[in-house]
Write a protein that holds these residues in place. Structure first.
Motif, short mmCIF file in Angstrom:
data_model
loop_
_atom_site.label_atom_id
_atom_site.label_comp_id
_atom_site.label_asym_id
_atom_site.label_seq_id
_atom_site.Cartn_x
_atom_site.Cartn_y
_atom_site.Cartn_z
N ILE A 52 0.85 -1.19 0.00
CA ILE A 52 0.00 0.00 0.00
C ILE A 52 0.88 1.24 0.00
O ILE A 52 1.73 1.40 0.89
CB ILE A 52 -0.93 0.01 1.23
N ASP A 53 0.70 2.11 -0.97
CA ASP A 53 1.50 3.32 -1.09
C ASP A 53 0.80 4.46 -0.36
O ASP A 53 -0.15 5.07 -0.87
CB ASP A 53 1.69 3.67 -2.57
N LEU A 54 1.25 4.76 0.85
CA LEU A 54 0.62 5.82 1.63
C LEU A 54 0.96 7.21 1.11
O LEU A 54 0.36 8.19 1.54
CB LEU A 54 1.01 5.68 3.11
N GLY A 55 1.89 7.30 0.18
CA GLY A 55 2.16 8.57 -0.47
C GLY A 55 1.00 9.05 -1.31
O GLY A 55 0.91 10.23 -1.66
N LEU A 56 0.07 8.15 -1.63
CA LEU A 56 -1.11 8.49 -2.43
C LEU A 56 -2.33 8.85 -1.59
O LEU A 56 -3.38 9.20 -2.14
CB LEU A 56 -1.45 7.32 -3.36
N VAL A 57 -2.20 8.75 -0.27
CA VAL A 57 -3.33 9.09 0.61
C VAL A 57 -3.66 10.57 0.48
O VAL A 57 -2.77 11.43 0.48
CB VAL A 57 -2.99 8.74 2.08
N ASP A 58 -4.95 10.88 0.34
CA ASP A 58 -5.37 12.28 0.19
C ASP A 58 -6.04 12.83 1.45
O ASP A 58 -6.16 14.05 1.60
CB ASP A 58 -6.31 12.43 -1.01
N THR A 59 -6.48 11.95 2.34
CA THR A 59 -7.25 12.37 3.51
C THR A 59 -6.86 11.55 4.72
O THR A 59 -6.73 10.33 4.63
CB THR A 59 -8.77 12.19 3.26
N VAL A 60 -6.67 12.22 5.86
CA VAL A 60 -6.43 11.55 7.14
C VAL A 60 -7.47 12.05 8.13
O VAL A 60 -7.68 13.26 8.25
CB VAL A 60 -5.02 11.84 7.68
N VAL A 61 -8.12 11.12 8.81
CA VAL A 61 -9.07 11.49 9.87
C VAL A 61 -8.53 10.94 11.18
O VAL A 61 -8.21 9.75 11.28
CB VAL A 61 -10.47 10.92 9.59
N ILE A 62 -8.42 11.80 12.16
CA ILE A 62 -8.00 11.40 13.51
C ILE A 62 -9.24 11.26 14.38
O ILE A 62 -10.02 12.21 14.52
CB ILE A 62 -7.02 12.42 14.11
N SER A 63 -9.42 10.08 14.96
CA SER A 63 -10.67 9.81 15.68
C SER A 63 -10.75 10.53 17.02
O SER A 63 -11.84 10.93 17.44
CB SER A 63 -10.85 8.30 15.89
N HIS A 64 -9.60 10.68 17.72
CA HIS A 64 -9.60 11.39 19.00
C HIS A 64 -8.16 11.66 19.43
O HIS A 64 -7.22 11.17 18.80
CB HIS A 64 -10.37 10.61 20.08
N GLY A 65 -8.00 12.43 20.49
CA GLY A 65 -6.70 12.96 20.82
C GLY A 65 -5.84 12.11 21.73
O GLY A 65 -5.30 12.62 22.72
N HIS A 66 -5.67 10.82 21.43
CA HIS A 66 -4.81 9.94 22.21
C HIS A 66 -3.61 9.48 21.38
O HIS A 66 -3.72 9.30 20.16
CB HIS A 66 -5.58 8.72 22.70
N TYR A 67 -2.50 9.25 22.06
CA TYR A 67 -1.23 8.92 21.40
C TYR A 67 -1.29 7.65 20.56
O TYR A 67 -0.62 7.53 19.53
CB TYR A 67 -0.12 8.76 22.46
N ASP A 68 -2.10 6.66 20.98
CA ASP A 68 -2.13 5.39 20.26
C ASP A 68 -2.91 5.46 18.95
O ASP A 68 -2.99 4.47 18.22
CB ASP A 68 -2.66 4.26 21.15
N HIS A 69 -3.46 6.64 18.66
CA HIS A 69 -4.15 6.88 17.39
C HIS A 69 -3.48 7.98 16.57
O HIS A 69 -3.86 8.21 15.42
CB HIS A 69 -5.62 7.22 17.64
N THR A 70 -2.49 8.64 17.18
CA THR A 70 -1.83 9.77 16.51
C THR A 70 -0.31 9.66 16.51
O THR A 70 0.37 10.50 15.92
CB THR A 70 -2.20 11.09 17.21
N GLY A 71 0.24 8.64 17.16
CA GLY A 71 1.68 8.56 17.36
C GLY A 71 2.50 8.45 16.08
O GLY A 71 3.67 8.82 16.05
N GLY A 72 1.90 7.94 15.01
CA GLY A 72 2.61 7.81 13.75
C GLY A 72 2.39 8.96 12.79
O GLY A 72 2.88 8.94 11.65
N LEU A 73 1.67 9.99 13.23
CA LEU A 73 1.28 11.07 12.31
C LEU A 73 2.49 11.86 11.81
O LEU A 73 2.57 12.20 10.63
CB LEU A 73 0.27 11.99 12.99
N ALA A 74 3.43 12.15 12.70
CA ALA A 74 4.61 12.94 12.30
C ALA A 74 5.41 12.21 11.22
O ALA A 74 5.85 12.82 10.24
CB ALA A 74 5.49 13.22 13.50
N GLU A 75 5.59 10.89 11.36
CA GLU A 75 6.32 10.12 10.35
C GLU A 75 5.54 10.06 9.04
O GLU A 75 6.11 10.11 7.96
CB GLU A 75 6.62 8.72 10.86
N PHE A 76 4.20 9.95 9.15
CA PHE A 76 3.39 9.95 7.94
C PHE A 76 3.55 11.26 7.17
O PHE A 76 3.68 11.25 5.94
CB PHE A 76 1.91 9.74 8.28
N VAL A 77 3.56 12.38 7.89
CA VAL A 77 3.66 13.69 7.24
C VAL A 77 5.00 13.85 6.52
O VAL A 77 5.08 14.50 5.47
CB VAL A 77 3.44 14.82 8.28
#
Length: 274
Positions: A52-77
């Motif tokens: 899966i090529d995540l470079g093609l992702v156009d939309t990210v939705v964060i469900s809530h403000g906890h680390y176990d759902h957002t911890g990989g966001l910086a690397e994704f960006v």
């Protein structure tokens, strides 16, 4: 519609990493999107292994403000700086797990607040005619007991987290409607009730943790009864349910006995085809 569990708590498809976290990849004819980004960058490695090529992702939705759902966001960006990130306005507050003798910060990395592509939202929002975000779940029927130790710190004082920072995504395609949640901290029954008020009917599928997992599996009889009642209530919906992450083995097993093929567990790397 293709939905892949990029990471959750348990081993699944051969070779995929797992951790206490959650991330789903969703592919429609119009979108390639992420619902949450796990606790670390491990979900990125799993995406590679799954082709899966995540470079093609156009939309990210964060469900809530906890680390176990957002911890990989910086690397994704760092991989993908173009995808728009939809995050609740209150997700950046100071969230803690607070027991009688300890407190642990479980909120997001403060750097996330500075991301240029982040859209901080509140309330209900049609992203387009195939993606609908909603929040504002106020019902408290069978509110997960694990929420009691989850708090928000304001002005040096701890308050019960009411999960007003939790939001849910509905994906619509080909006449199907799929509801995605992260942990369903507000209670899956209350979330579904709000869904019905807003959109009517039943979603074709729900993909969500149920936040029933308890460390040590030391459940009270009252909690076990609530799991049973929840399963009986979900069984009335004309909906297939896919779960994982924070649901827990014992609650899942109990609910599965009641719901049969209407409920399935989706492990790291496994795919849902709808």
């Amino acid at each position: 519609m293709r939905i892949v569990n990029l990471i959750e708590n348990t081993a699944g498809k051969g070779g995929c990493l797992f951790e206490h976290g959650l991330s789903f990849y969703v592919e429609t004819k119009r979108h390639k999107l992420l619902m949450d980004t796990g606790a670390s960058g491990a979900f990125l490695e799993n995406a590679k292994r799954l082709g899966i090529d995540l470079g093609l992702v156009d939309t990210v939705v964060i469900s809530h403000g906890h680390y176990d759902h957002t911890g990989g966001l910086a690397e994704f960006v760092r991989l993908n700086s173009k995808a728009k990130i939809w995050i609740h306005r209150l997700a950046g507050e100071a969230y803690y797990h607070k027991g009688q003798e300890s407190e642990r910060y479980i909120g997001i990395d403060p750097q996330i607040r500075e991301l240029e592509q982040a859209e901080w939202v509140e309330g209900n929002r049609w992203i387009d005619d195939g993606l609908f975000l909603f929040g504002g779940v106020s019902g408290r029927k069978w509110w997960p007991s694990g929420n009691r130790e989850l708090q928000v710190k304001k002005g040096g004082v701890f308050w019960q987290d009411t999960f007003c920072h939790e939001q849910y995504l509905v994906v619509l395609e080909g006449g199907k409607r799929v509801l995605l949640s992260g942990c369903a901290h507000n209670g899956i029954i209350n979330i579904l009730d709000t869904y019905r008020e807003l959109l009517g009917g039943s979603p074709d599928a729900v993909v969500s943790g149920f936040h029933m997992r308890k460390k040590g599996d030391a459940y009270t009889q009252e909690e076990l009864d609530i799991f049973q009642k929840t399963a009986e209530e979900l069984k009335k919906w004309d909906t297939r349910f896919f779960t994982g992450h924070c649901t827990g083995e014992i609650p899942y097993r109990l609910m599965k006995e009641c719901m049969g093929g209407q409920l399935a567990y989706v492990h790291s790397g496994e795919e849902i085809l709808l």
